[in-house]
Motif scaffolding. Structure first.
Motif: not given
Length: 583
Positions: A178-181, A192-195, A219-220
């Motif tokens: 998620s951080g990379i995206y 979407e990924v972190i959720e 962060k998002v």
């Protein structure tokens, strides 16, 4: 192991299993349980459990940031595992050491340990631990700025987690992905990924992992100006990290919370939060957060017009970052050297596998050829031997009978060669059902079957078979091994004055192996001959009748049973065969 020791061993394993499960929501409890397991292990002097207890404790202390203690415990665990030749135990301890190393910016040594772990876990098919290693390797790639490799390795960790059937392992890799995206500007994918990760952590009850998922979502939210939601996530993350004793996560969350407060214009809150992060990082040697906190404190002082303080923080930031970057650059170079070696080893391994596949294919083709030829020749040879029998009955001339006798000798030899080739190739194409092996019966039956051999009556047989052995295998393979050992011993007996020929056969269980030994005081062999005896058609002594296939067949049978065979011999003194089969 006595009953009381067995009970204690079971209790220790139960404690360690519970400790490992508890790590996701109660690290203090994990440490208490592992310490109890270690005490019990030492009381019973159970090296395996001592190693496992130390390895678990090492992991838990690594998680909470007690890196020196963690490494010391892991090294102590490795000493126990090396003595026991426990590959998985060694890999588990090395994984923990790797975590402690890369979290203090020692990438190259961390990678070395992880590569060792990767090799072991792949060999064992241990997808649970493969996922953990791959996630850690992804983190190192990310620290080094190799985002492509990091992304690929995180995705491999997710696949390994799926194969292991462990949702938490999958979600552990979702967090950094998620951080990379997010850094790539793909905010919708990052959210979407972190959720996904957060939902899994709540579903599984992984409280510690939930803190990292909330940190990632914070962060998002920060970048999408959802400040209240971001603050709530960071504060909740900090609360969990504090309860769990997770030092690195606590410092990371404070750093991002400070950055959020700057964006919100809450400079006093930002300063207080970042000073906490800086002091905490100094105390716990969290280098990465130290210089990042100094940079943000410089930004606050500059916004407030305190240029002297701003310069002070900037100087600290530059000094620390220069130190970290220089050290990191050197370690990145070292790390890529490690990676290139790993890739070279993988290429070599792939090349060896391809060669092995080709060799195996050719070997099967050769076996198939031998089988067909031997089978096709068997009929004509049998007919020739029958005609020879008839000729001996009809012919009376002595010279003619002499030639017929020579003919019979060669026909018998050819027939024996064909029988040997057929036995050899059947090992590749037939797979008998396993059955319990009665070693004593096989040994005595094989001895009785060679009564026709010239030296039989002169040889003394010494048999020592452990009748308690429980062993299941293909009967024909075991019979082939013992039959060839006894036949060789009789054929190559040393018949001379002052020497009483003997063959000693022993079958014993030693640790987790079945050891079959056959010793004699026969003619023996020199070193050059010993090196060749398993080669097809090689005959050590042309004066003694044989086909040169017996020991080759023996070796193939041992290999089919996944065992090893070794030979020691001295010319004029005798020979010792030792066969070791996995029990």
């Amino acid at each position: 192991m006595e009953i009381s020791e067995t009970t204690t061993h079971t209790k220790i394993i139960t404690l360690l299993d519970e400790a490992y499960e508890s790590r996701i929501n109660d690290l203090k409890r994990s440490i208490e349980l592992a310490e109890e397991a270690l005490t019990l292990s030492k009381e019973t002097s159970d090296k395996s459990c001592i190693g496992k207890s130390l390895s678990h404790l090492s992991l838990f202390h690594m998680i909470i940031g007690d890196f020196d203690l963690s490494i010391n415990m892991a090294n102590e665990a490795i000493e126990n595992f090396e003595e026991l030749k426990d590959e998985k135990g060694i890999a588990d301890a090395k994984y923990t050491i790797a975590g402690a190393l890369y979290k203090t910016d020692d990438y190259s040594r961390g990678l070395n340990n992880l590569i060792d772990c990767l090799s072991t876990y792949k060999k064992l098919g241990d997808y649970h631990n493969l996922a953990r290693v791959q996630k850690s390797m992804g983190t190192i790639y990310e620290y080094m700025g190799d985002i492509k490799s990091a992304t690929q390795t995180y995705e491999e960790a997710i696949e390994s987690g799926k194969k292991a059937g462990d949702l938490n392992l999958q979600s552990n890799a979702y967090n950094p992905l998620s951080g990379i995206y997010l850094n790539q500007g793909n905010i919708s994918r990052a959210l979407e990924v972190i959720e996904q990760s957060r939902a899994i952590k709540e579903q599984t009850g992984d409280v510690r992992g939930l803190a990292f998922a909330l940190y990632g979502r914070g962060k998002v939210y920060t970048l999408t100006d959802k400040f209240d939601e971001a603050e709530q996530d960071f504060l909740e993350s900090i609360k969990i990290h504090e309860e769990m004793g997770e030092k690195l996560g606590w410092a990371m969350s404070h750093h991002k919370l400070g950055a959020l407060y700057i964006r919100m214009g809450r400079l006093d809150d930002a300063r207080e939060t970042l000073i906490k992060a800086l002091e905490y990082s100094n105390k716990n040697k969290i280098i990465l957060i130290k210089f990042k906190a100094n940079l943000l404190l410089h930004e606050i002082a500059k916004k407030e017009g305190d240029f002297e303080l701003a310069l002070k923080y900037l100087a600290q930031y530059v000094d620390e970052k220069e130190s970290v970057i220089n050290e990191r650059t050197a370690k990145v170079i070292e790390s890529y050297d490690v990676i290139s070696k790993m890739q070279a080893l993988e290429l070599e391994a792939n090349s060896q596998r391809e060669k092995a596949d080709i060799i195996e294919k050719k070997k099967l083709e050769l076996d198939s050829f031998f089988y067909r030829i031997s089978h096709d020749l068997k009929g004509p040879i049998t007919s020739l031997m029958s005609l020879n029998y008839v000729a001996k009955l009809e012919v009376k001339d002595e010279n003619a009978l002499k030639f017929i006798g020579e003919y019979e000798t060669q026909a018998n030899r050819l027939n024996n060669i064909l029988d040997g080739l057929l036995r050899l190739t059947k090992m590749s194409f037939n797979e008998d059902f396993k059955q319990e092996i009665d070693f004593e019966k096989i040994v005595y039956d094989c001895i009785a079957s060679y009564k026709f051999l010239t030296n039989y009556e002169l040889v003394e047989f010494k048999i020592d078979v452990d009748q308690k052995i429980k062993y299941e295998a293909e009967w024909a393979l075991v019979n082939t091994i013992i039959q060839n050992l006894i036949e060789n011993g009789i054929k190559y007996a040393r018949i001379e004055e002052g020497n009483k020929p003997f063959i000693s056969v022993s079958v014993q269980r030693i640790d987790n192996k079945i050891e079959i030994t056959a010793s004699d005081n026969g003619v023996g062999m020199d070193e050059e001959t010993v090196d060749k005896i398993f080669v097809m058609f090689f005959r050590a002594n042309r004066k003694i009748e044989g086909t040169g296939l017996g020991l080759h067949i023996l070796k193939r049978a041992v290999e089919r049973l996944e065992g090893d065979v070794s030979v020691k011999s001295k010319l004029g003194e005798g020979t010792n065969f030792k066969i070791s089969l996995p029990a």
